[in-house]
Each structure stands twice: as C-alpha cells, then as structure tokens.
Design a protein around this motif. Structure first.
Motif, PDB file in Angstrom:
ATOM      1  N   GLU A 246       0.831  -1.216   0.000  1.00  0.00           N
ATOM      2  CA  GLU A 246       0.000   0.000   0.000  1.00  0.00           C
ATOM      3  C   GLU A 246       0.863   1.263   0.000  1.00  0.00           C
ATOM      4  OE1 GLU A 246      -2.424  -0.457   3.432  1.00  0.00           O
ATOM      5  OE2 GLU A 246      -3.517  -2.187   2.642  1.00  0.00           O
ATOM      6  N   ILE A 247       1.887   1.297   0.838  1.00  0.00           N
ATOM      7  CA  ILE A 247       2.732   2.496   0.919  1.00  0.00           C
ATOM      8  C   ILE A 247       3.540   2.665  -0.356  1.00  0.00           C
ATOM      9  CG2 ILE A 247       4.573   3.647   2.204  1.00  0.00           C
ATOM     10  CD1 ILE A 247       1.879   3.476   3.688  1.00  0.00           C
ATOM     11  N   MET A 248       4.024   1.562  -0.923  1.00  0.00           N
ATOM     12  CA  MET A 248       4.754   1.657  -2.188  1.00  0.00           C
ATOM     13  C   MET A 248       3.858   2.172  -3.308  1.00  0.00           C
ATOM     14  SD  MET A 248       7.924   1.011  -3.343  1.00  0.00           S
ATOM     15  CE  MET A 248       7.925   2.460  -4.393  1.00  0.00           C
ATOM     16  N   GLU A 249       2.618   1.712  -3.343  1.00  0.00           N
ATOM     17  CA  GLU A 249       1.662   2.197  -4.345  1.00  0.00           C
ATOM     18  C   GLU A 249       1.361   3.681  -4.133  1.00  0.00           C
ATOM     19  OE1 GLU A 249       0.632   0.826  -6.975  1.00  0.00           O
ATOM     20  OE2 GLU A 249       0.710  -1.355  -6.719  1.00  0.00           O
ATOM     21  N   ASP A 250       1.278   4.103  -2.870  1.00  0.00           N
ATOM     22  CA  ASP A 250       1.043   5.519  -2.583  1.00  0.00           C
ATOM     23  C   ASP A 250       2.172   6.383  -3.147  1.00  0.00           C
ATOM     24  OD1 ASP A 250      -1.315   5.014  -1.242  1.00  0.00           O
ATOM     25  OD2 ASP A 250      -0.426   5.118   0.762  1.00  0.00           O
ATOM     26  N   LEU A 251       3.415   5.933  -2.977  1.00  0.00           N
ATOM     27  CA  LEU A 251       4.549   6.686  -3.529  1.00  0.00           C
ATOM     28  C   LEU A 251       4.504   6.692  -5.051  1.00  0.00           C
ATOM     29  CD1 LEU A 251       7.242   8.181  -3.306  1.00  0.00           C
ATOM     30  CD2 LEU A 251       8.379   5.953  -3.108  1.00  0.00           C
ATOM     31  N   LYS A 252       4.266   5.560  -5.638  1.00  0.00           N
ATOM     32  CA  LYS A 252       4.241   5.428  -7.094  1.00  0.00           C
ATOM     33  C   LYS A 252       3.195   6.346  -7.724  1.00  0.00           C
ATOM     34  CE  LYS A 252       3.896   1.750 -10.597  1.00  0.00           C
ATOM     35  NZ  LYS A 252       2.622   2.126 -11.264  1.00  0.00           N
ATOM     36  N   LYS A 253       2.108   6.595  -7.016  1.00  0.00           N
ATOM     37  CA  LYS A 253       1.005   7.384  -7.561  1.00  0.00           C
ATOM     38  C   LYS A 253       1.432   8.823  -7.871  1.00  0.00           C
ATOM     39  CE  LYS A 253      -3.960   8.100  -6.854  1.00  0.00           C
ATOM     40  NZ  LYS A 253      -5.123   7.769  -5.986  1.00  0.00           N
ATOM     41  N   PHE A 254       2.334   9.390  -7.066  1.00  0.00           N
ATOM     42  CA  PHE A 254       2.830  10.743  -7.347  1.00  0.00           C
ATOM     43  C   PHE A 254       3.475  10.804  -8.734  1.00  0.00           C
ATOM     44  CE2 PHE A 254       2.863  10.824  -2.651  1.00  0.00           C
ATOM     45  CZ  PHE A 254       2.200  12.014  -2.414  1.00  0.00           C
ATOM     46  N   TYR A 255       4.180   9.750  -9.095  1.00  0.00           N
ATOM     47  CA  TYR A 255       4.859   9.693 -10.391  1.00  0.00           C
ATOM     48  C   TYR A 255       3.863   9.413 -11.520  1.00  0.00           C
ATOM     49  CZ  TYR A 255       9.004   9.333  -7.435  1.00  0.00           C
ATOM     50  OH  TYR A 255       9.984   9.563  -6.495  1.00  0.00           O
ATOM     51  N   ASP A 256       2.956   8.475 -11.265  1.00  0.00           N
ATOM     52  CA  ASP A 256       1.981   8.105 -12.288  1.00  0.00           C
ATOM     53  C   ASP A 256       1.083   9.273 -12.673  1.00  0.00           C
ATOM     54  OD1 ASP A 256       3.022   5.559 -12.181  1.00  0.00           O
ATOM     55  OD2 ASP A 256       1.390   4.724 -10.948  1.00  0.00           O
ATOM     56  N   LEU A 257       0.789  10.165 -11.717  1.00  0.00           N
ATOM     57  CA  LEU A 257      -0.108  11.296 -11.967  1.00  0.00           C
ATOM     58  C   LEU A 257       0.634  12.552 -12.435  1.00  0.00           C
ATOM     59  CD1 LEU A 257      -2.566  10.883  -8.939  1.00  0.00           C
ATOM     60  CD2 LEU A 257      -2.949  10.255 -11.333  1.00  0.00           C
ATOM     61  N   GLY A 258       1.947  12.449 -12.607  1.00  0.00           N
ATOM     62  CA  GLY A 258       2.709  13.571 -13.150  1.00  0.00           C
ATOM     63  C   GLY A 258       2.957  14.702 -12.164  1.00  0.00           C
ATOM     64  N   TYR A 259       3.019  14.379 -10.882  1.00  0.00           N
ATOM     65  CA  TYR A 259       3.224  15.421  -9.874  1.00  0.00           C
ATOM     66  C   TYR A 259       4.709  15.635  -9.543  1.00  0.00           C
ATOM     67  CZ  TYR A 259      -1.786  14.736  -9.057  1.00  0.00           C
ATOM     68  OH  TYR A 259      -3.160  14.633  -9.210  1.00  0.00           O
ATOM     69  N   VAL A 260       5.562  14.807 -10.123  1.00  0.00           N
ATOM     70  CA  VAL A 260       6.995  14.814  -9.809  1.00  0.00           C
ATOM     71  C   VAL A 260       7.780  15.340 -11.009  1.00  0.00           C
ATOM     72  CG1 VAL A 260       8.945  13.263  -9.334  1.00  0.00           C
ATOM     73  CG2 VAL A 260       6.781  12.948  -8.125  1.00  0.00           C
ATOM     74  N   ASN A 261       8.906  15.972 -10.770  1.00  0.00           N
ATOM     75  CA  ASN A 261       9.764  16.463 -11.846  1.00  0.00           C
ATOM     76  C   ASN A 261      10.173  15.331 -12.784  1.00  0.00           C
ATOM     77  OD1 ASN A 261      10.986  16.113  -9.125  1.00  0.00           O
ATOM     78  ND2 ASN A 261      12.922  16.042 -10.255  1.00  0.00           N
ATOM     79  N   PRO A 262      10.074  15.520 -14.100  1.00  0.00           N
ATOM     80  CA  PRO A 262      10.367  14.447 -15.061  1.00  0.00           C
ATOM     81  C   PRO A 262      11.800  13.916 -14.969  1.00  0.00           C
ATOM     82  CG  PRO A 262       9.186  16.243 -16.131  1.00  0.00           C
ATOM     83  CD  PRO A 262       9.563  16.736 -14.778  1.00  0.00           C
ATOM     84  N   ASP A 263      12.734  14.749 -14.510  1.00  0.00           N
ATOM     85  CA  ASP A 263      14.141  14.335 -14.449  1.00  0.00           C
ATOM     86  C   ASP A 263      14.508  13.752 -13.085  1.00  0.00           C
ATOM     87  OD1 ASP A 263      13.932  16.679 -13.007  1.00  0.00           O
ATOM     88  OD2 ASP A 263      15.726  17.616 -13.848  1.00  0.00           O
ATOM     89  N   HIS A 264      13.535  13.242 -12.357  1.00  0.00           N
ATOM     90  CA  HIS A 264      13.771  12.828 -10.965  1.00  0.00           C
ATOM     91  C   HIS A 264      14.864  11.780 -10.820  1.00  0.00           C
ATOM     92  CE1 HIS A 264      11.551   8.964 -11.389  1.00  0.00           C
ATOM     93  NE2 HIS A 264      10.829   9.642 -12.258  1.00  0.00           N
ATOM     94  N   MET A 265      15.066  10.929 -11.846  1.00  0.00           N
ATOM     95  CA  MET A 265      16.068   9.879 -11.713  1.00  0.00           C
ATOM     96  C   MET A 265      17.501  10.404 -11.851  1.00  0.00           C
ATOM     97  SD  MET A 265      14.569   7.140 -10.823  1.00  0.00           S
ATOM     98  CE  MET A 265      16.022   6.095 -10.891  1.00  0.00           C
TER      99      MET A 265
END
Length: 444
Positions: A246-265
């Motif tokens: 559940e917590i891993m999915e919660d983190l992943k959702k920020f990326y899936d919804l485009g809320y994180v900077n594209p160059d995060h890696m």
C-alpha cells in the motif's frame, strides 16, 4: 525564517590544560596569564571523513571557522574528507584497517554496522559525558557510547512547502488528513501553477527516495510492532504484509499522476534545494537539515510543513539516531582526536555551531538553535507530544547494509517503471532470506 539566537560569551578563560590519562582527554586549551598556551599536539593532523551531504548541510561554514580556532589553541589540523558514497567507502576502510581518525555518521543506529565495539573508542569516560542532556537515547545496547553526538535529537521529516505557491494553488496552512487530499493539493498546484513542480524528488540519490517509505511503513505499522519480530524470524514475509504494498503504491502514484519532476532519476539533493529556494518547486519530502540548506540559499523564503497522512493517520515520524563523531581506537592519533573533541564540546564553540546549523544542543550548558517554524511545528506539535512513529528502517538495523545496497534501489526500480510493486517485494523477500540465512538467523 529562523532567527539566530544571541548567546553569552565566556566571561573567563579556562586556566589549565591537562594531558590525557588512560585514554580520556580532559584537555581544554587556553592561555594562562602572561603565557601562550601549550600545544602538546602541535603539528598533528587528524582526518575526519563524512558524507558529502552532511558536510554541505552541517560541517561547512561555521564548523570550518571553529576548526581553525581550535587549531590555534591545540596545534591540531583537521583534514576534513567529504565523500559522495560514504557508506561504501567507510566499509572498505573498515575492512582494510585504513580507518580515518574520526568518521561522522548515525549513532547508535550504525554501531553494529561499523563494528564499533572493535573499531571505535568508548566515550563513557570522556569529561563531557556528564554534560549530555539525554545520554540514554544514544547509548548502544551494551550501555556504551561509541561516538560524540553533535545533537540531542534530529530527523524531523515531513513535507516542507513554499507557502506562497500553495496560496496561489488555493491552500493556506494546508493540513491534508488523507492521501487523497494530498494528491488533490498536488493536482491544484499542477493546474494553477503550471511552471512549478508540485513535489520535487531526487531519485538519483536513493537515500532520498526511501524517506517516503521508511516514514510511511513506520506509521502504518506503528500499532503492529509484532510484525517486525515475525519478519525477523521468518514467520512472515514482507510481501505478506499488506501495508508494504500500500505504501509503495502511494509513492508510485505521485509519479503516475505527473506530480513529480520528469528528471527525478537524475537529480540529487542539491537540485532539490535550488528548485525549492528558487520557487520552481512547491514541495519536498525532506528533513530539517535540507530545509536549513534551502533557507541558507533563500533566507526570505516562506516555508511551512505538514505530516504526510499515511494510512490517513495524523502522525509524524522520527529516527532512532543522531549524527556523531566516531573515533578510531586503534589509530595513532586517538589521543589528539579525543582532545580535539573535548575542546569542540565547550560552549564557546558549541553555541555557535548549534545556532548556525539549526541544531538542538547535546549538552546541558550549551544553547540550542531556535527551530525554524516549519520544523518547530513537527517537533513541538507531534514529536514532543508523543505522536510520532519510529521509522521503519529502525527495526532493520541489523540489515542496515542491505537496506542501503539493495532495498533502496528496489524502490527506485518501481518508480522508474523497471519493476512492479509485487515483483519488488518478492525480490526483497528473497534477498532478505538469503542474508538472514548467511548470518545464521533461525527460521531461514
């Protein structure tokens, strides 16, 4: 903005410098009337190794000035050695017996990892020990202190946000009570402030990626501490615990919804600091040290904070560590190191260090920094009131090396799309079982 506290200067000089006896340094170096102070360590250079990020946020600036002043009194030159991959480097140094005179990292969290019982000086007999405000919190399980803590408490992670940007997005003094409300804040920023990254992530440094996970699992399992014993004994697998997914999915959702900077890696903490300070990022998952670095870049920035509502709980997270100076007990400069540390612990230096670095004082006779209001909110309204869970990683201290070298990278694999949440936890289960079996743990 944090305001520096005023502190009193010493009104008299310490009269004598006593030499080391039985490995314990009582030396405080000062001028006696009409004479220059003796410098029994004149010409000695001691090495101090630390993580590059720790150097940038804490051991730069005023600490360098203090090193020069202590050199004038003691004759000791401090050779500071910041390294990017500290944990890898120090493990090699320990294995090859090329240990620096002093190295800086978490205490008591890493005592076992550093094999400090064999490699490091026990400091219970040092003259500053009795001045500590809360020694019991940093003693190892054998009752010994293996490093000089530079703070009495630390690590108050939360979401730290730009108040002006959040107001533009329609939120003043936000306090999301559910994860859905937090995603709604991100969506509002994305829509109303299109040139701003809602949540800036720095996943080139997996120690930053993992902060969300160690916080979230700490909160989620706070009332299920028996789970940790079952994981350690092999009775449960991590993939058997619903909250891990559940917590891993919660983190992943920020990326899936485009809320994180594209160059995060490809970004690291310095990039996050510059974007927050420059107003191109609205929020960061960070601790008080990173916040201090942001404020140093832009003292006029208005920053607030709120806890992440993991499992829809209104609860903060704390670590089981402070940053400390470990001393190589087999090094030829051991006595000089102890003398240098004893000098550093004096209020003349510690007051300045604490205030300039935003640190809560280790010693009862020293002053603490006035916390930035955003940090004070987390510390005063949650931690001091007992409404804070211990981070997930704290229950895996015996596997600390495996967390750093494997689990944190698995988190990054998920958010970069290289593996699924289910596959990730299965891989961790296999690696964890292998590690436990190699170390002779029953049940594996």
């Amino acid at each position: 903005m944090r305001r520096n506290l005023k502190f009193k200067k010493a009104t008299s000089l310490v009269l004598a410098a006593s030499m080391l006896v039985g490995g314990s340094s009582n030396a405080v170096f000062a001028k006696t009337e009409g004479k220059e102070a003796e410098k029994p360590y004149d010409g000695v250079t001691i090495s101090m190794m630390m993580n590059q990020g720790t150097y940038t946020t804490t051991f730069n600036g005023v600490f360098l000035d203090i090193c020069e002043e202590i050199k004038e009194k003691t004759g000791i030159t401090m050779d500071i050695q910041p390294v990017t991959d500290f944990m890898d480097v120090i493990q090699v140094k320990l294995a090859t017996n090329e240990i620096p005179d002093i190295f800086v990292h978490n205490l008591p969290q890493n005592v076992k990892l550093f094999n400090a019982q064999e490699n490091c000086v026990v400091m219970n007999d040092q003259p500053w020990f009795e001045r500590m405000s809360s020694p019991d919190t940093v003693l190892y399980e054998d009752g010994n202190l293996y490093g000089m803590p530079i703070q009495s408490a630390t690590w108050f992670p939360a979401i730290y946000y730009n108040e002006d940007i959040l107001k533009q997005a329609g939120y003043e003094d936000p306090h999301p009570k559910t994860m859905d409300e937090l995603y709604e804040i991100c969506e509002a920023i994305k829509t109303k402030c299109p040139d701003v990254t809602p949540l800036y992530m720095m996943d080139n440094d997996t120690t930053k990626t993992q902060i969300f996970m160690t916080m979230g699992l700490g909160v989620a399992l706070d009332d299920q501490k028996e789970v940790y014993d079952k994981l350690q004994s092999g009775e449960l697998k991590f993939s058997d615990v619903p909250e891990t997914k559940e917590i891993m999915e919660d983190l992943k959702k920020f990326y899936d919804l485009g809320y994180v900077n594209p160059d995060h890696m490809s970004t690291r903490v310095d990039d996050g600091v510059l974007n927050m300070a420059g107003g191109t990022a609205a929020m960061m998952i960070a601790d008080e040290w990173t916040l201090q670095d942001i404020i140093n870049q832009n003292p006029d920035l208005n920053v607030g904070s709120f806890v992440i509502p993991f499992e829809d709980k209104d609860m903060a997270v704390m670590g089981n560590f402070v940053v400390a100076m470990y001393v190589n007990k087999n090094g030829e400069n051991k006595d000089a190191c102890l003398a240098w540390i004893n000098e550093f612990t004096q209020p003349e230096y510690m007051n300045r260090f604490n205030i300039e670095t935003g640190t809560l004082a280790t010693f009862k006779d020293c002053e603490s920094a006035e916390l930035h209001p955003a940090v004070a909110h987390i510390y005063e309204d949650y931690v001091r009131k007992g409404n804070a869970a211990l981070e997930f990683n704290a229950y895996l201290d015996d596997q600390k090396a495996l967390l750093d070298s494997y689990l944190f990278f698995l988190y990054a694999d998920v958010i970069s799309g290289q593996t699924t949440v289910d596959e990730m936890w299965q891989r961790w289960d296999d690696k964890f079982a292998e590690f436990q079996k190699q170390n002779g743990v029953p049940g594996f």
